[in-house]
Write a protein that holds these residues in place. Structure first.
Motif, PDB file in Angstrom:
ATOM      1  N   ARG A 149      41.540  42.755  46.027  1.00 22.34           N
ATOM      2  CA  ARG A 149      40.983  43.093  44.699  1.00 22.34           C
ATOM      3  C   ARG A 149      41.738  44.279  44.121  1.00 22.34           C
ATOM      4  NH1 ARG A 149      35.987  46.029  42.950  1.00 22.34           N
ATOM      5  NH2 ARG A 149      35.401  46.232  45.137  1.00 22.34           N
ATOM      6  N   ASP A 176      36.552  42.335  48.535  1.00 22.56           N
ATOM      7  CA  ASP A 176      37.381  43.539  48.628  1.00 22.56           C
ATOM      8  C   ASP A 176      38.863  43.251  48.883  1.00 22.56           C
ATOM      9  OD1 ASP A 176      35.178  45.293  48.268  1.00 22.56           O
ATOM     10  OD2 ASP A 176      34.594  44.918  50.347  1.00 22.56           O
ATOM     11  N   ASP A 181      34.028  37.661  50.662  1.00 19.19           N
ATOM     12  CA  ASP A 181      34.837  38.876  50.683  1.00 19.19           C
ATOM     13  C   ASP A 181      35.280  39.229  49.265  1.00 19.19           C
ATOM     14  OD1 ASP A 181      36.523  40.973  51.167  1.00 19.19           O
ATOM     15  OD2 ASP A 181      38.073  39.772  52.169  1.00 19.19           O
TER      16      ASP A 181
END
Length: 484
Positions: free
Chosen positions: A466, A463, A461
């Motif tokens: 972030r 995303d 992952d």
């Protein structure tokens, strides 16, 4: 200053004396340079990850995201235990440093005073911690710079004795001591002396602009620490012979009378200054204890948020303080009172063995996480141009850092089996290497219980959590000089 405060402590001021006695001046400089370059790659990898994912408890969270949730659980508790046990160690060390001036007051009194002081500091949150750390770090920096200047003067005969030393002690008794095993011993001591630099990554979630501050802080911390360590220890090697009995004459590894810095000043015949430097060592000890509370509380909070620790430790008050985790760290400080009993030192050694290898496993995980991040970043269609900050040596730097950390673990195993100045024994082995089987047990139990998956570049992952940056704006901020 957080990285400087967490790194420049008893490892440099006192532990370097053991390194000099075990390996000689050349081994000290060589090993500290090698470990310094390894640490550079670790710090750069951590900076890149922390800028993209500025999350609390970065080590455990990154390991869970990029390697394996079970490994993240093991690393989080590994670092947490190391920090929890550092607190009583530094409180005890502070009492021993005070013994340089007086032994008439029981160590329990000093432990109580310092414990209360650290509690008050950490109740002020990250701001109070940061302010105290700034001034303590400033004292240490000034002291080391002053020692470097004094050391150069003494080497060239400018001291009270007007005796030119030059490289005399590099020729006799020599540059190396105890051969290969001596170099291995210094290698491990050097790595432990640098521990604490990774604290910069833990501060990422509490900075206003991590994309700007974390890379800048990481670079500055590395260069300053490397300069202070390598230059000051090179000078120490010219001022104190590795055969000096005083290097190993201290009552413990935290006895300031065994500090090569104090020995060098006293051998030069300079009065009062040894006491001043001892006060600096006291600041260093308390600074490391302060840093351990900060690092441990943030790690425990992150573990709780990920469901890997009791939920109570995830509580954060209105001022952003993980109060429950801070209180636990302070309670562990009470272990320091064990040292006030006759059998306390034996118990304490075994407690410290639980977190003895924390540094190597933490640094290894940071490098491994960076390698997996870069692979996932590429596989999932991203380019390096999207990153706000890139580690200078990229994935290869992290490979080198990982390899050298594994080499440190192998070296420590070798020394645990074949100690330098004592015979082999099961007690000596487990006191040096007890942390490794405990970490593996944490990992295996969590792996079987939760059946966690191994992370793959294609499924990681990238995303959640972030932080997106305006890259051009960041470049402008980093290249524009601030106005005063």
């Amino acid at each position: 200053m957080i990285g400087i405060g967490g790194s420049i402590g008893t490892g440099l001021f006192i532990g370097s004396g053991l390194a000099l006695a075990n390996g000689g001046p050349a081994a000290v400089v060589l090993c500290f340079v090698i470990i310094g370059f390894m640490l550079f790659n670790v710090c750069m990898a951590l900076a890149e990850l922390s800028v993209v994912f500025p999350i609390s408890g970065s080590f455990a969270a990154h390991s869970s995201r990029f390697l394996d949730p079970a490994w993240g659980f093991a690393m989080g508790w590994n670092y947490g235990m190391g920090g929890l046990l550092t607190m009583p160690l530094e409180l005890t060390a502070a009492g021993l440093v005070i013994n340089y001036w007086t032994t008439s007051i029981n160590a329990a009194v000093w432990i109580t005073i310092f414990l209360i002081a650290l509690l008050i500091i950490n109740l002020f949150g990250v701001r109070g911690y940061g302010e105290i750390e700034f001034f303590m770090s400033l004292i240490k920096v000034i002291a080391i710079i002053g020692f470097i200047i004094l050391g150069i003067v003494l080497i060239f005969g400018g001291g009270p004795h007007h005796e030119y030393l030059g490289g005399r002690y590099w020729r006799s008794p020599g540059a190396f001591a105890n051969g290969f095993k001596g170099v291995c011993s210094v290698f491990v001591i050097a790595a432990f002396s640098f521990s604490g630099t990774e604290l910069v990554g833990l501060a990422a979630a509490e900075t206003d602009n991590p994309g700007k501050t974390i890379p800048a802080a990481t670079k500055q911390v590395f260069w300053r620490i490397s300069l202070f360590y390598v230059v000051s220890l090179t000078i120490i090697g010219c001022l104190v012979p590795y055969t000096s009995k005083r290097l190993l004459s201290g009552s413990s590894s935290f006895d300031a009378t065994a500090s090569p810095f104090v020995i060098a000043i006293e051998d030069a015949g300079i009065k009062i200054l040894p006491s001043i430097f001892n006060a600096v060592i006291l600041c260093a000890v308390l600074s490391v204890g302060n840093a351990s509370i900060y690092g441990t509380s943030r790690t425990l909070c992150a573990l709780a948020e990920n469901g890997q620790a009791p939920k109570i430790f995830s509580y954060i008050d209105r001022k952003g303080r993980p109060i429950s985790a801070v209180i636990l760290s302070m309670l562990f400080g009470l272990i320091a009172y064990i040292n006030c009993t006759k059998a306390g030192s034996v118990v304490f050694k075994w407690l410290l063995a639980l977190g003895g290898l924390s540094t190597f496993f933490t640094w290894s995980s940071i490098c491994a996480c960076h390698i997996m991040f870069r692979l996932a970043w590429k596989v999932q269609g991203h380019t390096l141009d999207e990153l706000a900050f890139k580690a200078p040596f990229g994935i290869w730097g992290s490979c080198f850092g990982l390899l050298l950390n594994i080499l440190c673990l192998i070296t420590e195993f070798y020394l645990a089996v074949c100690p330098l100045n004592s015979s082999s024994s099961a007690e000596a082995f487990f006191q040096a290497y007890l942390a490794a089987p405990i970490i593996l047990t944490f990992y295996i139990v969590w792996k079987i219980w939760k059946r966690t998956p191994f992370m793959r570049p294609s499924t990681i992952d990238l995303d959640t959590g972030r932080r997106l940056f305006d890259k051009q704006k960041m470049i402008n901020e980093q290249t524009t000089k601030p106005r005063y």
